[in-house]
Design a protein around this motif. Structure first.
Motif, PDB file in Angstrom:
ATOM      1  N   LEU A   1       0.809  -1.300  -0.142  1.00 15.22           N
ATOM      2  CA  LEU A   1      -0.037   0.180  -0.169  1.00 15.22           C
ATOM      3  C   LEU A   1       0.739   1.187  -0.069  1.00 15.22           C
ATOM      4  CD1 LEU A   1      -2.892  -0.839   2.492  1.00 15.22           C
ATOM      5  CD2 LEU A   1      -2.906  -1.255  -0.045  1.00 15.22           C
ATOM      6  N   ALA A   2       2.082   1.260   0.755  1.00 15.27           N
ATOM      7  CA  ALA A   2       2.960   2.457   0.719  1.00 15.27           C
ATOM      8  C   ALA A   2       3.407   2.633  -0.576  1.00 15.27           C
ATOM      9  CB  ALA A   2       3.991   1.888   1.724  1.00 15.27           C
ATOM     10  N   GLN A   3       3.878   1.288  -1.273  1.00 16.54           N
ATOM     11  CA  GLN A   3       4.557   1.366  -2.658  1.00 16.54           C
ATOM     12  C   GLN A   3       3.666   2.152  -3.717  1.00 16.54           C
ATOM     13  OE1 GLN A   3       6.242  -2.169  -3.919  1.00 16.54           O
ATOM     14  NE2 GLN A   3       6.888  -2.504  -1.784  1.00 16.54           N
ATOM     15  N   ALA A   4       2.317   1.678  -3.398  1.00 17.02           N
ATOM     16  CA  ALA A   4       1.043   2.164  -4.724  1.00 17.02           C
ATOM     17  C   ALA A   4       0.687   3.718  -4.212  1.00 17.02           C
ATOM     18  CB  ALA A   4      -0.300   1.299  -4.316  1.00 17.02           C
ATOM     19  N   ASN A   5       1.002   4.344  -3.020  1.00 18.35           N
ATOM     20  CA  ASN A   5       0.637   5.726  -2.943  1.00 18.35           C
ATOM     21  C   ASN A   5       0.961   6.560  -4.163  1.00 18.35           C
ATOM     22  OD1 ASN A   5      -0.319   7.708  -1.366  1.00 18.35           O
ATOM     23  ND2 ASN A   5       1.796   8.380  -0.729  1.00 18.35           N
ATOM     24  N   ARG A   6      -0.120   7.321  -4.611  1.00 23.16           N
ATOM     25  CA  ARG A   6      -0.225   8.158  -5.663  1.00 23.16           C
ATOM     26  C   ARG A   6       0.104   7.362  -6.891  1.00 23.16           C
ATOM     27  NH1 ARG A   6       4.137  12.230  -5.084  1.00 23.16           N
ATOM     28  NH2 ARG A   6       3.052  13.564  -6.495  1.00 23.16           N
ATOM     29  N   GLY A   7      -0.475   6.283  -7.020  1.00 23.75           N
ATOM     30  CA  GLY A   7      -0.247   5.323  -8.361  1.00 23.75           C
ATOM     31  C   GLY A   7      -1.306   4.559  -8.398  1.00 23.75           C
ATOM     32  N   ILE A   8      -1.382   3.483  -9.062  1.00 26.15           N
ATOM     33  CA  ILE A   8      -2.293   2.434  -9.224  1.00 26.15           C
ATOM     34  C   ILE A   8      -2.117   1.131  -8.523  1.00 26.15           C
ATOM     35  CG2 ILE A   8      -3.302   1.155 -11.089  1.00 26.15           C
ATOM     36  CD1 ILE A   8      -3.325   3.447 -12.769  1.00 26.15           C
ATOM     37  N   LEU A   9      -3.011   0.573  -8.024  1.00 25.64           N
ATOM     38  CA  LEU A   9      -2.980  -0.570  -7.344  1.00 25.64           C
ATOM     39  C   LEU A   9      -3.920  -1.673  -8.199  1.00 25.64           C
ATOM     40  CD1 LEU A   9      -1.709  -2.411  -4.948  1.00 25.64           C
ATOM     41  CD2 LEU A   9      -3.565  -2.147  -3.711  1.00 25.64           C
ATOM     42  N   TYR A  10      -3.043  -2.645  -8.859  1.00 19.03           N
ATOM     43  CA  TYR A  10      -3.909  -3.609  -9.835  1.00 19.03           C
ATOM     44  C   TYR A  10      -3.825  -4.940  -9.102  1.00 19.03           C
ATOM     45  CZ  TYR A  10      -5.133  -6.427 -13.691  1.00 19.03           C
ATOM     46  OH  TYR A  10      -5.619  -7.427 -14.612  1.00 19.03           O
ATOM     47  N   VAL A  11      -5.318  -5.387  -8.851  1.00 13.68           N
ATOM     48  CA  VAL A  11      -5.353  -6.815  -8.351  1.00 13.68           C
ATOM     49  C   VAL A  11      -6.172  -7.595  -9.279  1.00 13.68           C
ATOM     50  CG1 VAL A  11      -6.401  -8.043  -6.470  1.00 13.68           C
ATOM     51  CG2 VAL A  11      -6.032  -5.683  -6.128  1.00 13.68           C
ATOM     52  N   ASP A  12      -5.368  -8.636  -9.942  1.00 15.37           N
ATOM     53  CA  ASP A  12      -5.962  -9.519 -10.873  1.00 15.37           C
ATOM     54  C   ASP A  12      -6.685 -10.577 -10.045  1.00 15.37           C
ATOM     55  OD1 ASP A  12      -6.823 -10.625 -13.253  1.00 15.37           O
ATOM     56  OD2 ASP A  12      -4.905 -11.517 -13.782  1.00 15.37           O
ATOM     57  N   GLU A  13      -7.771 -11.066 -10.512  1.00  9.81           N
ATOM     58  CA  GLU A  13      -8.537 -12.178  -9.827  1.00  9.81           C
ATOM     59  C   GLU A  13      -8.879 -11.800  -8.484  1.00  9.81           C
ATOM     60  OE1 GLU A  13      -7.945 -16.267 -11.480  1.00  9.81           O
ATOM     61  OE2 GLU A  13      -5.661 -15.626 -11.688  1.00  9.81           O
ATOM     62  N   VAL A  14      -9.312 -10.655  -8.416  1.00 13.21           N
ATOM     63  CA  VAL A  14      -9.753  -9.934  -6.977  1.00 13.21           C
ATOM     64  C   VAL A  14     -10.991 -10.918  -6.164  1.00 13.21           C
ATOM     65  CG1 VAL A  14     -11.286  -8.288  -8.048  1.00 13.21           C
ATOM     66  CG2 VAL A  14     -10.071  -7.846  -5.759  1.00 13.21           C
ATOM     67  N   ASN A  15     -11.667 -11.230  -7.322  1.00 11.54           N
ATOM     68  CA  ASN A  15     -12.781 -12.153  -6.911  1.00 11.54           C
ATOM     69  C   ASN A  15     -12.215 -13.300  -6.203  1.00 11.54           C
ATOM     70  OD1 ASN A  15     -12.122 -12.674  -9.531  1.00 11.54           O
ATOM     71  ND2 ASN A  15     -14.021 -13.634  -9.769  1.00 11.54           N
ATOM     72  N   LEU A  16     -11.027 -13.734  -6.169  1.00  9.24           N
ATOM     73  CA  LEU A  16     -10.414 -14.964  -5.491  1.00  9.24           C
ATOM     74  C   LEU A  16      -9.882 -14.746  -4.244  1.00  9.24           C
ATOM     75  CD1 LEU A  16      -9.339 -17.081  -8.612  1.00  9.24           C
ATOM     76  CD2 LEU A  16     -11.277 -17.175  -7.452  1.00  9.24           C
ATOM     77  N   LEU A  17      -9.601 -13.337  -3.981  1.00 10.09           N
ATOM     78  CA  LEU A  17      -8.722 -12.642  -2.968  1.00 10.09           C
ATOM     79  C   LEU A  17      -9.537 -12.858  -1.683  1.00 10.09           C
ATOM     80  CD1 LEU A  17      -6.075 -11.449  -3.029  1.00 10.09           C
ATOM     81  CD2 LEU A  17      -7.388  -9.319  -2.878  1.00 10.09           C
ATOM     82  N   ASP A  18      -9.183 -13.042  -0.730  1.00  7.78           N
ATOM     83  CA  ASP A  18      -9.753 -13.285   0.671  1.00  7.78           C
ATOM     84  C   ASP A  18     -10.698 -11.826   1.076  1.00  7.78           C
ATOM     85  OD1 ASP A  18     -10.136 -14.398   3.379  1.00  7.78           O
ATOM     86  OD2 ASP A  18      -8.987 -12.398   4.101  1.00  7.78           O
ATOM     87  N   ASP A  19     -11.827 -12.232   1.405  1.00  9.95           N
ATOM     88  CA  ASP A  19     -12.862 -10.921   1.794  1.00  9.95           C
ATOM     89  C   ASP A  19     -12.071  -9.749   2.570  1.00  9.95           C
ATOM     90  OD1 ASP A  19     -14.630 -11.695  -0.123  1.00  9.95           O
ATOM     91  OD2 ASP A  19     -16.182 -12.370   1.305  1.00  9.95           O
ATOM     92  N   HIS A  20     -11.402 -10.394   3.594  1.00  9.76           N
ATOM     93  CA  HIS A  20     -10.929  -9.430   4.750  1.00  9.76           C
ATOM     94  C   HIS A  20      -9.872  -8.593   3.909  1.00  9.76           C
ATOM     95  CE1 HIS A  20      -9.160  -7.760   8.175  1.00  9.76           C
ATOM     96  NE2 HIS A  20      -7.820  -8.231   7.796  1.00  9.76           N
ATOM     97  N   LEU A  21      -9.105  -9.131   3.021  1.00 14.53           N
ATOM     98  CA  LEU A  21      -8.033  -8.360   2.295  1.00 14.53           C
ATOM     99  C   LEU A  21      -8.838  -7.317   1.283  1.00 14.53           C
ATOM    100  CD1 LEU A  21      -5.058  -8.429   2.801  1.00 14.53           C
ATOM    101  CD2 LEU A  21      -4.832  -9.991   0.915  1.00 14.53           C
ATOM    102  N   VAL A  22      -9.781  -7.923   0.668  1.00 14.43           N
ATOM    103  CA  VAL A  22     -10.302  -6.712  -0.163  1.00 14.43           C
ATOM    104  C   VAL A  22     -10.891  -5.576   0.619  1.00 14.43           C
ATOM    105  CG1 VAL A  22     -12.224  -6.556  -1.922  1.00 14.43           C
ATOM    106  CG2 VAL A  22     -10.961  -8.619  -1.850  1.00 14.43           C
TER     107      VAL A  22
END
Length: 348
Positions: A137-158
């Protein structure tokens, strides 16, 4: 790692054929990140990650404080880490460098510590300092965070990602120690609906929802394959061919970013947006807000200064279709319901 091997060639955004929904959603979020990100759902092999990488390649560089792990903005105190604020307080001179707009890929197996960062409790207790190891999250500051297959990610993390994207801050707490740092990024999630949708509560928190289908038209499919082959054969020449168009699009985005705050939307149009949301039983006010923001961003992108009915029609499906789903087993509306309600409210 030398620069040559670390920088792989990126397909030019303007050369991508079709997928207009996805391209428009991404551009509008770049113009106004407060829209709240994009969820891209589509079949396998439809170029979702290609388009996202192409978008990042299109964005202008940003100025950051050198060697700061949070990409702190040297001019905006709201987008600075505590360390940089401390330097300013002590009247230290900041070293400023330009970097490409960051794009962070979130791996599927990422742990919460990897995403949010970790606090070294032993060091904090023994040395009395806040020993923090920044995460993605620190590295993504002021940029874009891309999560492929976000529907397979743990709900808590989403949930954690959506909270940070909405607030612009990431807070890590452990054993009574709390660390907070800026985490303003555009969250882009993609997935294949065959592998399951996100829960309605999480889906609702994405600003826009783009659906992409495999191109059926044989001549277009051939053109896409040819484009890809030309690019792979000689990426440099291929990119050069589209350089002028790329620069024009980049300039349009830069100008739109500056002008979006000056765009007007009439009260009657806002009222009709809210009436559509009400007719569709959209929970909360997120749908109303996102629709008006996206309409303004579209107007800024097109170089005009006032929102029209046509602008609202262009973006309203992208802003509302994923908010109609109340039953987790239902699929996201293709847009038919939203368009029918729009026509009814606007009297078409």
């Amino acid at each position: 790692m030398n620069k040559k091997t670390s920088e792989r060639p990126v397909f030019p955004f303007v050369s991508i054929i079709g997928q207009e929904e996805m391209k428009l959603s991404l551009i509008l979020n770049v113009i106004d990140p407060k829209i709240g990100g994009v969820m891209i759902m589509g079949d396998r092999g439809t170029g979702k990650s290609t388009v996202v990488r192409a978008l990042v390649d299109l964005l202008p560089p940003i100025e950051v404080v050198e060697n700061d792990p949070y990409n702190s903005d040297p001019y905006d105190t709201e987008a600075m880490s505590d360390e940089v604020l401390e330097k300013i307080k002590n009247k230290e001179k900041l070293s400023i460098v330009q970097i490409k707009t960051p794009m962070i890929d979130l791996p599927l197996g990422a742990t919460e510590d990897r995403v949010c960062g970790t606090i070294d409790i032993e060091k904090a207790i023994s040395e009395g300092v806040k020993a923090f190891e920044p995460g993605l999250l620190a590295q993504a500051n002021r940029g874009i965070l891309y999560v492929d297959e976000v529907n397979l990610l743990d709900d808590h993390l989403v949930d954690v990602l959506l909270d940070s994207a909405a607030s612009g801050w990431n807070t890590v707490e452990r054993e009574g120690i709390s660390i907070c740092h800026p985490a303003k990024f555009i969250l882009i999630g993609s997935g294949n609906p065959e592998e399951g949708e996100l829960r309605p509560q999480l889906l609702d928190r994405f600003g826009m929802h783009a659906q992409i289908k495999t191109v059926k038209e044989p001549s277009l499919r051939v053109k896409i394959v040819q484009q890809r082959e030309l690019f792979e054969r000689n990426p440099k020449d291929f990119k050069e061919k589209y350089r002028k168009e790329q620069e024009e699009l980049m300039n349009r985005i830069v100008i739109a970013r500056k002008n979006v705050k000056n765009i007007d939307i009439k009260y009657e149009l806002l009222e009709k947006i809210s009436l559509i949301c009400s007719e569709l039983n959209v929970d909360g006010l997120r749908g109303d807000l996102v629709t008006s923001r996206a309409a303004k961003a579209l107007v800024a992108f097109e170089g005009r200064n006032e929102v029209t009915e046509k602008d609202i029609f262009t973006i309203i499906t992208l802003c509302l279709r994923h908010r109609l789903r109340k039953d987790p087993l239902e699929s996201v509306d293709s847009g038919f319901k939203v368009q029918e309600t729009f026509k009814k409210v606007f009297g078409y």
